[in-house]
Design a protein around this motif. Structure first.
Motif, PDB file in Angstrom:
ATOM      1  N   ILE A  53       0.861  -1.179   0.000  1.00 14.19           N
ATOM      2  CA  ILE A  53       0.000   0.000   0.000  1.00 14.19           C
ATOM      3  C   ILE A  53       0.902   1.235   0.000  1.00 14.19           C
ATOM      4  O   ILE A  53       1.838   1.310   0.794  1.00 14.19           O
ATOM      5  N   THR A  54       0.606   2.160  -0.894  1.00 13.07           N
ATOM      6  CA  THR A  54       1.508   3.299  -1.070  1.00 13.07           C
ATOM      7  C   THR A  54       1.308   4.341   0.022  1.00 13.07           C
ATOM      8  O   THR A  54       0.305   4.361   0.733  1.00 13.07           O
ATOM      9  N   TRP A  55       2.299   5.191   0.122  1.00 17.50           N
ATOM     10  CA  TRP A  55       2.307   6.303   1.081  1.00 17.50           C
ATOM     11  C   TRP A  55       2.048   7.539   0.227  1.00 17.50           C
ATOM     12  O   TRP A  55       2.828   7.840  -0.675  1.00 17.50           O
ATOM     13  N   ARG A 113      12.600   7.673  -0.615  1.00 17.44           N
ATOM     14  CA  ARG A 113      12.802   9.088  -0.308  1.00 17.44           C
ATOM     15  C   ARG A 113      11.474   9.824  -0.441  1.00 17.44           C
ATOM     16  O   ARG A 113      11.106  10.638   0.380  1.00 17.44           O
ATOM     17  N   GLY A 114      10.750   9.523  -1.515  1.00 21.53           N
ATOM     18  CA  GLY A 114       9.500  10.224  -1.784  1.00 21.53           C
ATOM     19  C   GLY A 114       9.714  11.351  -2.769  1.00 21.53           C
ATOM     20  O   GLY A 114      10.835  11.816  -2.978  1.00 21.53           O
ATOM     21  N   ASP A 115       8.606  11.760  -3.356  1.00 20.14           N
ATOM     22  CA  ASP A 115       8.647  12.886  -4.290  1.00 20.14           C
ATOM     23  C   ASP A 115       8.421  14.179  -3.518  1.00 20.14           C
ATOM     24  O   ASP A 115       7.944  14.145  -2.386  1.00 20.14           O
ATOM     25  N   PRO A 116       8.717  15.320  -4.146  1.00 24.54           N
ATOM     26  CA  PRO A 116       8.397  16.583  -3.479  1.00 24.54           C
ATOM     27  C   PRO A 116       6.884  16.685  -3.274  1.00 24.54           C
ATOM     28  O   PRO A 116       6.126  16.125  -4.072  1.00 24.54           O
ATOM     29  N   ALA A 131      17.448  12.705   4.007  1.00 22.18           N
ATOM     30  CA  ALA A 131      17.661  13.277   2.672  1.00 22.18           C
ATOM     31  C   ALA A 131      17.334  12.297   1.566  1.00 22.18           C
ATOM     32  O   ALA A 131      17.065  12.684   0.440  1.00 22.18           O
ATOM     33  N   CYS A 132      17.386  11.009   1.867  1.00 18.17           N
ATOM     34  CA  CYS A 132      17.208  10.023   0.786  1.00 18.17           C
ATOM     35  C   CYS A 132      16.847   8.665   1.387  1.00 18.17           C
ATOM     36  O   CYS A 132      16.932   8.465   2.609  1.00 18.17           O
ATOM     37  N   ALA A 133      16.463   7.766   0.498  1.00 18.10           N
ATOM     38  CA  ALA A 133      16.037   6.442   0.951  1.00 18.10           C
ATOM     39  C   ALA A 133      17.165   5.716   1.681  1.00 18.10           C
ATOM     40  O   ALA A 133      16.918   4.956   2.625  1.00 18.10           O
ATOM     41  N   THR A 193      11.044  -2.522  -9.024  1.00 19.88           N
ATOM     42  CA  THR A 193      11.405  -1.478  -9.983  1.00 19.88           C
ATOM     43  C   THR A 193      10.253  -0.537 -10.307  1.00 19.88           C
ATOM     44  O   THR A 193       9.081  -0.881 -10.164  1.00 19.88           O
ATOM     45  N   GLN A 194      10.661   0.619 -10.761  1.00 18.60           N
ATOM     46  CA  GLN A 194       9.755   1.565 -11.389  1.00 18.60           C
ATOM     47  C   GLN A 194       9.115   0.892 -12.602  1.00 18.60           C
ATOM     48  O   GLN A 194       9.691  -0.044 -13.177  1.00 18.60           O
ATOM     49  N   LEU A 195       7.926   1.365 -13.010  1.00 22.04           N
ATOM     50  CA  LEU A 195       7.288   0.797 -14.192  1.00 22.04           C
ATOM     51  C   LEU A 195       8.148   1.029 -15.434  1.00 22.04           C
ATOM     52  O   LEU A 195       8.953   1.971 -15.463  1.00 22.04           O
TER      53      LEU A 195
HETATM   54  P1  FAD Z   1      16.329   7.529  -3.457  1.00 25.37           P
HETATM   55  O1  FAD Z   1      16.656   6.102  -3.483  1.00 25.37           O
HETATM   56  O2  FAD Z   1      16.755   8.297  -2.269  1.00 25.37           O
HETATM   57  O3  FAD Z   1      16.938   8.163  -4.777  1.00 25.37           O
HETATM   58  C1  FAD Z   1      16.456   9.334  -5.411  1.00 25.37           C
HETATM   59  C2  FAD Z   1      17.417   9.826  -6.471  1.00 25.37           C
HETATM   60  O4  FAD Z   1      18.431  10.528  -5.827  1.00 25.37           O
HETATM   61  C3  FAD Z   1      18.152   8.739  -7.274  1.00 25.37           C
HETATM   62  O5  FAD Z   1      18.431   9.234  -8.544  1.00 25.37           O
HETATM   63  C4  FAD Z   1      19.419   8.538  -6.514  1.00 25.37           C
HETATM   64  O6  FAD Z   1      20.450   8.000  -7.309  1.00 25.37           O
HETATM   65  C5  FAD Z   1      19.693   9.947  -6.083  1.00 25.37           C
HETATM   66  N1  FAD Z   1      20.412  10.006  -4.812  1.00 25.37           N
HETATM   67  C6  FAD Z   1      19.855  10.176  -3.604  1.00 25.37           C
HETATM   68  N2  FAD Z   1      20.789  10.209  -2.669  1.00 25.37           N
HETATM   69  C7  FAD Z   1      21.951  10.033  -3.286  1.00 25.37           C
HETATM   70  C8  FAD Z   1      23.278   9.970  -2.865  1.00 25.37           C
HETATM   71  N3  FAD Z   1      23.590  10.078  -1.576  1.00 25.37           N
HETATM   72  N4  FAD Z   1      24.218   9.771  -3.784  1.00 25.37           N
HETATM   73  C9  FAD Z   1      23.920   9.662  -5.077  1.00 25.37           C
HETATM   74  N5  FAD Z   1      22.673   9.728  -5.542  1.00 25.37           N
HETATM   75  C10 FAD Z   1      21.715   9.912  -4.657  1.00 25.37           C
HETATM   76  N6  FAD Z   1       6.436   7.902  -3.868  1.00 25.37           N
HETATM   77  C11 FAD Z   1       5.564   8.206  -2.878  1.00 25.37           C
HETATM   78  O7  FAD Z   1       5.416   9.379  -2.519  1.00 25.37           O
HETATM   79  N7  FAD Z   1       4.856   7.238  -2.246  1.00 25.37           N
HETATM   80  C12 FAD Z   1       4.983   5.945  -2.557  1.00 25.37           C
HETATM   81  O8  FAD Z   1       4.317   5.093  -1.957  1.00 25.37           O
HETATM   82  C13 FAD Z   1       5.883   5.587  -3.606  1.00 25.37           C
HETATM   83  N8  FAD Z   1       6.050   4.281  -3.948  1.00 25.37           N
HETATM   84  C14 FAD Z   1       6.993   3.951  -4.901  1.00 25.37           C
HETATM   85  C15 FAD Z   1       7.201   2.607  -5.208  1.00 25.37           C
HETATM   86  C16 FAD Z   1       8.152   2.240  -6.158  1.00 25.37           C
HETATM   87  C17 FAD Z   1       8.384   0.788  -6.447  1.00 25.37           C
HETATM   88  C18 FAD Z   1       8.877   3.245  -6.845  1.00 25.37           C
HETATM   89  C19 FAD Z   1       9.854   2.861  -7.906  1.00 25.37           C
HETATM   90  C20 FAD Z   1       8.657   4.579  -6.562  1.00 25.37           C
HETATM   91  C21 FAD Z   1       7.729   4.956  -5.589  1.00 25.37           C
HETATM   92  N9  FAD Z   1       7.493   6.289  -5.244  1.00 25.37           N
HETATM   93  C22 FAD Z   1       6.609   6.613  -4.241  1.00 25.37           C
HETATM   94  C23 FAD Z   1       8.189   7.345  -5.953  1.00 25.37           C
HETATM   95  C24 FAD Z   1       9.499   7.721  -5.237  1.00 25.37           C
HETATM   96  O9  FAD Z   1       9.221   8.258  -3.984  1.00 25.37           O
HETATM   97  C25 FAD Z   1      10.209   8.729  -6.094  1.00 25.37           C
HETATM   98  O10 FAD Z   1      10.676   8.146  -7.272  1.00 25.37           O
HETATM   99  C26 FAD Z   1      11.308   9.523  -5.424  1.00 25.37           C
HETATM  100  O11 FAD Z   1      11.658  10.602  -6.278  1.00 25.37           O
HETATM  101  C27 FAD Z   1      12.575   8.749  -5.166  1.00 25.37           C
HETATM  102  O12 FAD Z   1      12.445   7.848  -4.156  1.00 25.37           O
HETATM  103  P2  FAD Z   1      13.612   6.760  -3.933  1.00 25.37           P
HETATM  104  O13 FAD Z   1      13.299   6.030  -2.738  1.00 25.37           O
HETATM  105  O14 FAD Z   1      13.858   6.053  -5.181  1.00 25.37           O
HETATM  106  O15 FAD Z   1      14.798   7.766  -3.643  1.00 25.37           O
END
Ligand code: FAD
Length: 595
Positions: A53-55, A113-116, A131-133, A193-195
Motif C-alpha cells: 500500500i503506497t504512502w 525518499r519520496g517525491d516533493p 535526505a534520501c532512501a 522497480t519503477q514501471l
Molecule cells: P532515493 O533512493 O533516495 O533516490 C532518489 C534519487 O536521488 C536517485 O536518482 C538517486 O540515485 C539519487 N540520490 C539520492 N541520494 C543520493 C546519494 N547520496 N548519492 C547519489 N545519488 C543519490 N512515492 C511516494 O510518494 N509514495 C509511494 O508510496 C511511492 N512508492 C513507490 C514505489 C516504487 C516501487 C517506486 C519505484 C517509486 C515509488 N514512489 C513513491 C516514488 C518515489 O518516492 C520517487 O521516485 C522519489 O523521487 C525517489 O524515491 P527513492 O526512494 O527512489 O529515492
C-alpha cells in the motif's frame, strides 16, 4: 513473515514457480476504501506473495495508509508491505509509523525518499528528517535490527531526476546504480522497480545490477495499461520510454477504453512472458486499485486459475507475524472470520491460542466492531433481507433462499455467498430451513478426500482431509425438544443448545473439545484446524443472537411489524450446534425426518 523469506521459499523450490504481488493506493473516499477492501478480498484468494500500500505523496495519506496496512495484514490476512517516504517526515514521525506497524505484526516496509509535495519541484529534506532512501534504510536497520524486511525502489531507466530529453546519461545511470548498491549494502533485501514498457531495458538493468554485485531479488514493476490518458500521464510523470510499437498500437484505439484495456492485458502478458523466460520468478503488478487487468495477465500466464484456488487451512491463515502459526479455531466464526480475529487479538500464545490451556485466554468482549458492515454489504443486505415478514415462515424462506444461493448475503456471514463445500448439501439445508431449522453454519462429512479437492480441500496437494458433518441453526423450543429425543436414539450425534437468556441443554461435557476437521499430510503430524467446544460456543451465542437485532431487524423502520417478529424469534429460539461424529456412515440430515 518477511517478503524476502517468502520469495526465497517459493523460488528455491525447483518447480519453475513464479510468484506475484499487487500494489494498491489509499482511495480518497470512505466508499472507495470499502470498495478497495472488497476487491482485495477477491484478489488475495489467488495467493499473492504480498500486497503493498503506497504512502501518499508528501505524507498526504499517512494515517489512512497505516490504517489500511493494518487491515490488510490483520483482517484480509495478506502479507503486507507498507510504503514509507521521507517527505515531510521528521524522524519522530518515521519512528511513529514504524513502531505502529511493528505493533500490528507487519514486517515489511518499502523505504523511499519520496517525491516533493504537491506544488514543489524539488525534494527538500525536512528539519530532523532524512535526505534520501539510503538514510531511511540505515535508520530502520540501526533502530529495528532485523525485524523489518526492507524493500527499495530501483529505476531501470535511471531515476526521473536524472533523465534529460528522455534518457539518463551513462554517467548518471551508473551513479544511480552505485547508489542502489549502497541501499542494498545498508540492509535492503528486495528491489521493486519503477514501471517500464521496454522489457529489454529492464533485463539490461538486472544484468547491470548483477555486474556490480547486487544479488538480492529484483522484482519487475508491471503497470497494465488501463486507459490511454492515464498511461500518457503516468509515463510522462515517470519519464518512461514508450517503444514505438506500443504508441503505434495505441494510437488507432486510444478513444476505445475496452480496446485499450485488452491491448494492455496482451502487452502485460507478453512482457511478463519475456521476463519469465529470462529466469526471473517474481512479478509485481501495479493494480491502480483495479483487479481485471492484473488478474487477466496472471490468468494468461497460467499463474492463477479460478478452479485452482487453494486454501492452506479451512480458514485463511493469518499474516500477522505474532499469529502466523495459529493452527486451530472453533468452527462458530467460520463465516465471520474478521470478528473472530478481532475478539482474539489479545491472545499471545499462538500456535495454540487458548487450546493449549483452555483456561488461559478469554475472548474480547462484543463491541460495535462485530456489527459494522461495509456500505456495499449493507446495501446488499437491505435489498435481500429487509423484506416484509408477516409470519415466521417468511423468516424461514429467507434462510432457505440463502442456502440455495438465491440470496448472496446473510446477516450471519461476512463472506460473499456460500462456501464451496456448502453447495454439496444446499438442497438438504434448504429443506430443513423450510421446516424452521434456521441454519447459519454447516459442513458436510468428508472421509479421506484428496487435499487439493476444489470443494473441501485445504493444505495443498499430497494429503487427505476429513471432517465430521456439522450444522448450526436456530430453532423453536418445540423443535429442539423433538431433536433432543431423536439424539437420544442416535448416540453418534452430539449437540449443544442455548437460548439468548443462557438456558442450556447438551449431551457433552462443558470441557469437551471435538475436532471436526483434520488432515493427514506427508511427513507431518495430523493437522486439526477446526473444533467445536462449549466454552467458545457460549461466547459465540451472544454474537449470534445479537445479529437478529443489530444485523437484521435494524434494516427495518422503527415501527415496522417485521421487526417485532424478529425480536420474538430472537428471544424465544435456541441456537443449536449439532455434530454427527460418524464421519464415515453418518447421515446428519436423517435426524430431521418427521420433525
Ligand atoms: P532515493 O533512493 O533516495 O533516490 C532518489 C534519487 O536521488 C536517485 O536518482 C538517486 O540515485 C539519487 N540520490 C539520492 N541520494 C543520493 C546519494 N547520496 N548519492 C547519489 N545519488 C543519490 N512515492 C511516494 O510518494 N509514495 C509511494 O508510496 C511511492 N512508492 C513507490 C514505489 C516504487 C516501487 C517506486 C519505484 C517509486 C515509488 N514512489 C513513491 C516514488 C518515489 O518516492 C520517487 O521516485 C522519489 O523521487 C525517489 O524515491 P527513492 O526512494 O527512489 O529515492
Amino acid at each position: 513473515m518477511k517478503v524476502i523469506e517468502k520469495i526465497r521459499e517459493a523460488t528455491a523450490a525447483n518447480d519453475d514457480r513464479v510468484v506475484f504481488s499487487f500494489e494498491f493506493f489509499p482511495p480518497r473516499t470512505e466508499d472507495g476504501v470499502e470498495n478497495l477492501f472488497e476487491r482485495m478480498e477477491r484478489m488475495v484468494v489467488h495467493n499473492p506473495t504480498f500486497c503493498d500500500i503506497t504512502w501518499g505523496a508528501g505524507g498526504s495519506t499517512a494515517d489512512l495508509t497505516l490504517e489500511i496496512a493494518n487491515r490488510m495484514q490483520n483482517m484480509v490476512c495478506v502479507e503486507t508491505m507498507m510504503h514509507l517516504t521521507c517527505t515531510n517526515m521528521p524522524v519522530e514521525e518515521i519512528d511513529n509509523a514504524l513502531t505502529t506497524i511493528k505493533s500490528k505484526g507487519i514486517q515489511n516496509v518499502l523505504a523511499l525518499r519520496g517525491d516533493p509535495p504537491h506544488g514543489q519541484d524539488k525534494f527538500v529534506q525536512v528539519e530532523g528528517g532524512f535526505a534520501c532512501a539510503l538514510d531511511l534504510v540505515k535508520h530502520i536497520r540501526s533502530q529495528y535490527g532485523d525485524y523489518f524486511g526492507i524493500t527499495v525502489a530501483g529505476y531501470p531507466e535511471g531515476h526521473p531526476d536524472v533523465i534529460q530529453d528522455g534518457v539518463a546519461s551513462a554517467e548518471a545511470y551508473q551513479n544511480d546504480l552505485a547508489y542502489l548498491k549502497r541501499k542494498v549494502d545498508a540492509g535492503a533485501d528486495v528491489i521493486v522497480t519503477q514501471l517500464f514498457y521496454d522489457t529489454d531495458i529492464f533485463l539490461k538493468f538486472v544484468n547491470d545490477c548483477r555486474q556490480i554485485g547486487i544479488t538480492i531479488p529484483i522484482v519487475p514493476g508491471i503497470m497494465p495499461i488501463n486507459n490511454y490518458r492515464g498511461f500518457i500521464r503516468m509515463t510522462g510523470f515517470c519519464k518512461t520510454k514508450i517503444p514505438d510499437e506500443i504508441m503505434d498500437a495505441l494510437e488507432p484505439i486510444k478513444e476505445n477504453e475496452d480496446a485499450v484495456r485488452a491491448y494492455g492485458i496482451h502487452l502485460g502478458t507478453e512482457m511478463c512472458k519475456k521476463i519469465m523466460a529470462s529466469g526471473i520468478k517474481t512479478l509485481h503488478l501495479y493494480t491502480l486499485n483495479m483487479e481485471k487487468s492484473a488478474l487477466a495477465i496472471l490468468t494468461n500466464l497460467g499463474l492463477i486459475e479460478e478452479s485452482r484456488i487453494s486454501r492452506s487451512l479451512p480458514w485463511r491463515r493469518p499474516a500477522n507475524v505474532f499469529r502466523v502459526k495459529e493452527n486451530v479455531r472453533p468452527i462458530f466464526w467460520a463465516n465471520r472470520p474478521k470478528s473472530y480475529i478481532a475478539r482474539t487479538l489479545g491472545w499471545d500464545q499462538y500456535p495454540q491460542g487458548r487450546w493449549g490451556d483452555s483456561h488461559n485466554a478469554s475472548y474480547g468482549a462484543l463491541s460495535d466492531y462485530q456489527f459494522m458492515r461495509p456500505r456495499a454489504r449493507d446495501r446488499k443486505l437491505r435489498e435481500e433481507w429487509a423484506v416484509p415478514l408477516n409470519r415466521v415462515e417468511d423468516i424461514y424462506e429467507n434462510f432457505m433462499k440463502f442456502c440455495l444461493g438465491e440470496l448472496k448475503s446473510s446477516p450471519w456471514s461476512d463472506l460473499d455467498g456460500l462456501q464451496p463445500e456448502t453447495r454439496i448439501i444446499n438442497e438438504q439445508l434448504g429443506s430443513i430451513n423450510l421446516k424452521g431449522f434456521l441454519t447459519i453454519n454447516s459442513q458436510p462429512s468428508v472421509s479421506g478426500v484428496q487435499s487439493d479437492s476444489p470443494s473441501v480441500g485445504w493444505g495443498g496437494p499430497g494429503g487427505y482431509v476429513y471432517q465430521k458433518a456439522y450444522l448450526e441453526f436456530f430453532c423453536s423450543p418445540d423443535k429442539l425438544n423433538a431433536l433432543v429425543d431423536k439424539c437420544k436414539q442416535l448416540p453418534r450425534l452430539t449437540y449443544m443448545a442455548v437460548n439468548k437468556q443462557g438456558s442450556w441443554t447438551s449431551n457433552v461435557n462443558k470441557t469437551d473439545v471435538n475436532a471436526v476437521t483434520w488432515g493427514v499430510f506427508p511427513a507431518k503430524e495430523i493437522i486439526q484446524p477446526t473444533v467445536v467446544d462449549p466454552e467458545s460456543f457460549l461466547v459465540w451465542k451472544d454474537e449470534a443472537f445479537e445479529i437478529w437485532s443489530r444485523g437484521w431487524a435494524k434494516l427495518y423502520p422503527e415501527t415496522d411489524p417485521s421487526k417485532k417478529l424478529l425480536e420474538e424469534v430472537e428471544s424465544s429460539y435456541y441456537l443449536v450446534s449439532l455434530v454427527d461424529n460418524d464421519y464415515i456412515n453418518g447421515d446428519l440430515f436423517s435426524v430431521f425426518k418427521d420433525i
